[in-house]
Design an enzyme around this catalytic site. Sequence first.
Site, mmCIF file in Angstrom:
data_model
loop_
_atom_site.group_PDB
_atom_site.id
_atom_site.type_symbol
_atom_site.label_atom_id
_atom_site.label_comp_id
_atom_site.label_asym_id
_atom_site.label_seq_id
_atom_site.Cartn_x
_atom_site.Cartn_y
_atom_site.Cartn_z
ATOM 1 N N GLU A 178 6.165 21.368 -39.312
ATOM 2 C CA GLU A 178 6.286 20.281 -38.344
ATOM 3 C C GLU A 178 7.499 20.450 -37.427
ATOM 4 O O GLU A 178 7.942 19.496 -36.797
ATOM 5 C CB GLU A 178 6.372 18.917 -39.053
ATOM 6 N N ASP A 317 -1.154 24.952 -32.346
ATOM 7 C CA ASP A 317 -1.868 25.238 -33.582
ATOM 8 C C ASP A 317 -2.925 26.293 -33.298
ATOM 9 O O ASP A 317 -3.676 26.191 -32.317
ATOM 10 C CB ASP A 317 -2.549 23.984 -34.117
#
Length: 490
Positions: A178, A317
């Site tokens: 994260e 991502d």
Amino acid sequence: MRGTFCLVLHSHLPWVAHHGRWPVGEEWLYQAWAQAYLPLLDVLRRLAAEGRRDLLTLGVTPVLAAQLDDPHCLRGVHTWLATWQLRAHEAAPRLPDLAAYEHRRAAAALTEFETHWQHGGSPVFRSLEGVVELLGGPATHPFGPLLDPRVRGFALEAGLSDARWRTGAPPAGIWAPECGFAPGMEQEYAAAGVTHFLVDGPALHGGTGFARPVGTSDVVCVGRDLEVTYRVWSPRKGYPGHRDHRDFHTYDHASGLKPARVTGPDVPPHEKAPYSPARAAAQVERDAADFVATVGARLDALRAKHGRPALTVAAFDTELFGHWWHEGPAWLEAVLRALPEAGVRVTTVRGALADPGLIGEPVDLPPSSWGSGKDWRVWAGAAVTDLVELNARVQDALLTAVGKGRSFARDPLLDALAEQALLALSSDWAFMVTTGSTVDYARERAHRHADRAFALAHLLDEGRREEAAALVAGWEPAPFGHVDARRLRV
């Protein structure tokens, strides 16, 4: 040269092996594997065959790398790919054009898997040495800033060790889970041999044009350039939302195939137009040209501002490319071909850091992440206070058990306890709860691993080792067979 561009992709799924199929669990893994990892690595392999090197930086989290090597998962995805082809055949009487298109895609995926992936993901990644830079990270993807420093260091060491075991060398760079950061973590990175890591642009107040040493350390951070990154994918817009791209959310429920194009943001699923590969391909060309122009303009502006060539980093991502955005791999290939022709140097983060001109002044990073608000609220907010408290108890149980049971010899029961504790500490569970995605599944998984850790710690504390061994024997295989609890410094 107008400047340097780095594309960084982050590949991650939580430990879902042996945890069920649709709508969660292994279905997540197989969809991403079939629709993102297979086509992405095919693109990179073909570009490498042309002599291209240092194309992008690819983060593969240890927990995902374990699943891509896991025999159970390898059998499962092979079956899933064959079933995909059968679903296309079954849809042929109703949707002949879509069925033919999906048949070809499934056949290509089967060929790709059977040719390159049958022995797992690690050989595939090793074969691309010099083409991609691999990033690592802590085992099981925990949100580092909320961990006890001893557990945080143990998780990182386990993750780097796992990468060494799978690919032959520990990665020098990491994409921290994260992008979570707390001041002082750079010193822990330095002690672990990490030389560089990624942060989100707001942590640098937008000053992403150069890599920056962190604090007084030699560890360097690179910042995600949101001006460039959000051109592709942002909370509100981006190329995948164009009307001609394939709609991710609309299904033909009888087959599970996706028959529609986006058509419009407010068009209900039953009114969306049929997907047209030709229309989408034409839009890919326009999107790629727009992105190349955006990168060039950004680098030109940075060069004019600083008086020397600068750096821009776009980071996403990996699952965006092919899974969430069907046309993503084709767009990526077009961009990687077109940027050098536009005078932009394309390289990895490692390649960029080899240029002293791309190193800026030291920076003191604030507490940060790449989540909502760019702070820690997703993993420590009001919606997940119970999980934060659970994680604290898990860490205390782990530290206490290892402290009492430490010996010179490895203890497989303490190793099993450490694995379950690390799985309970995954950042994914809090993320799913905060964002409202599969909340019950996330809470069940967090508590399942935590309860296992508590039960095993209790049996070990009472010296009931035979019962402890029987308990562990009843669990499904864990992702890491080489976690060594002796490495936890208590």
